[in-house]
Design an enzyme around this catalytic site. Sequence first.
Site, PDB file in Angstrom:
ATOM      1  N   GLU A  37       0.678   6.695   5.413  1.00  0.00           N
ATOM      2  CA  GLU A  37       2.005   7.289   5.294  1.00  0.00           C
ATOM      3  C   GLU A  37       2.010   8.316   4.162  1.00  0.00           C
ATOM      4  OE1 GLU A  37       6.397   5.473   3.995  1.00  0.00           O
ATOM      5  OE2 GLU A  37       4.583   4.262   3.832  1.00  0.00           O
ATOM      6  N   TRP A  38       2.660   9.451   4.405  1.00  0.00           N
ATOM      7  CA  TRP A  38       2.825  10.454   3.345  1.00  0.00           C
ATOM      8  C   TRP A  38       4.023  10.071   2.500  1.00  0.00           C
ATOM      9  CZ3 TRP A  38       0.369  14.278   0.964  1.00  0.00           C
ATOM     10  CH2 TRP A  38       1.117  15.094   0.117  1.00  0.00           C
ATOM     11  N   LEU A  39       3.867  10.137   1.180  1.00  0.00           N
ATOM     12  CA  LEU A  39       4.991   9.851   0.282  1.00  0.00           C
ATOM     13  C   LEU A  39       5.258  11.078  -0.570  1.00  0.00           C
ATOM     14  CD1 LEU A  39       3.798   6.330  -0.930  1.00  0.00           C
ATOM     15  CD2 LEU A  39       5.684   6.777   0.647  1.00  0.00           C
ATOM     16  N   ASP A  93      -6.911  -1.659 -10.152  1.00  0.00           N
ATOM     17  CA  ASP A  93      -7.380  -0.344 -10.642  1.00  0.00           C
ATOM     18  C   ASP A  93      -6.169   0.460 -11.111  1.00  0.00           C
ATOM     19  OD1 ASP A  93      -9.053   1.779 -11.213  1.00  0.00           O
ATOM     20  OD2 ASP A  93      -9.376   2.375  -9.130  1.00  0.00           O
TER      21      ASP A  93
HETATM   22  P1  ADP Z   1      -8.921   8.779  -4.561  1.00  0.00           P
HETATM   23  O1  ADP Z   1      -9.178   7.610  -3.666  1.00  0.00           O
HETATM   24  O2  ADP Z   1      -9.834   9.923  -4.267  1.00  0.00           O
HETATM   25  O3  ADP Z   1      -8.895   8.434  -6.026  1.00  0.00           O
HETATM   26  P2  ADP Z   1      -6.018   8.698  -4.460  1.00  0.00           P
HETATM   27  O4  ADP Z   1      -5.644   7.666  -3.477  1.00  0.00           O
HETATM   28  O5  ADP Z   1      -5.916   8.323  -5.904  1.00  0.00           O
HETATM   29  O6  ADP Z   1      -7.468   9.328  -4.154  1.00  0.00           O
HETATM   30  O7  ADP Z   1      -5.107   9.975  -4.169  1.00  0.00           O
HETATM   31  C1  ADP Z   1      -5.247  11.206  -4.864  1.00  0.00           C
HETATM   32  C2  ADP Z   1      -3.871  11.776  -5.197  1.00  0.00           C
HETATM   33  O8  ADP Z   1      -3.144  12.041  -3.995  1.00  0.00           O
HETATM   34  C3  ADP Z   1      -2.995  10.782  -5.962  1.00  0.00           C
HETATM   35  O9  ADP Z   1      -3.160  10.903  -7.356  1.00  0.00           O
HETATM   36  C4  ADP Z   1      -1.597  11.151  -5.526  1.00  0.00           C
HETATM   37  O10 ADP Z   1      -1.086  12.182  -6.336  1.00  0.00           O
HETATM   38  C5  ADP Z   1      -1.791  11.691  -4.134  1.00  0.00           C
HETATM   39  N1  ADP Z   1      -1.451  10.651  -3.112  1.00  0.00           N
HETATM   40  C6  ADP Z   1      -2.085   9.468  -2.933  1.00  0.00           C
HETATM   41  N2  ADP Z   1      -1.553   8.788  -1.901  1.00  0.00           N
HETATM   42  C7  ADP Z   1      -0.566   9.571  -1.401  1.00  0.00           C
HETATM   43  C8  ADP Z   1       0.357   9.416  -0.322  1.00  0.00           C
HETATM   44  N3  ADP Z   1       0.346   8.336   0.463  1.00  0.00           N
HETATM   45  N4  ADP Z   1       1.242  10.416  -0.091  1.00  0.00           N
HETATM   46  C9  ADP Z   1       1.227  11.520  -0.876  1.00  0.00           C
HETATM   47  N5  ADP Z   1       0.391  11.733  -1.908  1.00  0.00           N
HETATM   48  C10 ADP Z   1      -0.501  10.770  -2.183  1.00  0.00           C
END
Ligand code: ADP
Length: 289
Positions: free
Chosen positions: A92-94, A194
């Site tokens: 899901e996009w947030l 984490d």
């Molecule tokens: P990685 O697994 O490479 O560390 P993350 O899951 O931490 O990646 O996601 C990287 C960045 O993307 C996050 O710091 C956040 O800002 C953004 N992000 C993560 N999940 C979502 C989401 N579901 N919707 C929108 N942005 C997200």
Amino acid sequence: MWNAIAEHISQKIGQRFAICDRRSVGGGSINQAYAIADGEKTFFLKLNQASQVTMFEQEALGLQEIAKSQTMRVPDPICWGTADSSAYQVMEWLNLGHGDAASWQTMGRQLAAMHRVESAHGFGWWQNNTIGSTPQPNPWTAEWLSFYREYRLRYQFQLAHRRGQHFPQESELLAALPKLLSGYDPRPVLVHGDLWSGNAAVTTEGEPVLLDPAVYYGDREVDIAMTELFGGFPAAFYQGYKAAYPLDPGYSRRKLLYNLYHILNHFNLFGGSYSAQASRMIDQLLATL
Ligand code: ADP
């Protein structure tokens, strides 16, 4: 690859989804991240090499474990798999914003509620996962001390050996764990695993969310310790948490012990000066005995 991912999403959501727009999202350390959209719906996509598909599956199952606890919002995992030479994970996009003090206080309170969700099997989880891209073993273990010693510290020390790094105080530290944790008997509760600031966010509607977990059932203090490791969370977060679930005496010494795991992991992932930092932390811990 893009078509295969769009097809998989369409199947899962029961509606046609075709990628009309994709843009890179920064901030992650391990994977490439994208926003993919069809003009109406948007999803968050992570890509890595095909060999990393298990990591994505474990992360999705971790998100589901937190969602099941009904304590904290996490992005809903949609699908994951491999296409061409890539592994993908769609969720899901947030819309993430900055969050005001009230949202951070709520996050603290909600995390405290998550930290009251206990396992009936002791410490660990029903599957292994990863921390960053490092394997994280989670075999069910009755005692926290053994779990933390064997599957957190010793495991990371062994990975460091493979990089040619031996910390001279390693065995002394492992032998000192009964003293460092003496009189402390934590409950096996659901932890994010984490929880640095990049993995906690607030939506534009002010709702706190957790991202990118490495879940298991462990001492709740591992999460609080990690919030303090890279810069700390807003003060309102700690007010909310402590009002709902005060920390036990001795937390500050254990904080150092718990954050050592992440610094060792950073050494194993990135090398460099993290070995000197780990060594200093071990010295500090031994000096408290
Ligand atoms: P990685 O697994 O490479 O560390 P993350 O899951 O931490 O990646 O996601 C990287 C960045 O993307 C996050 O710091 C956040 O800002 C953004 N992000 C993560 N999940 C979502 C989401 N579901 N919707 C929108 N942005 C997200």
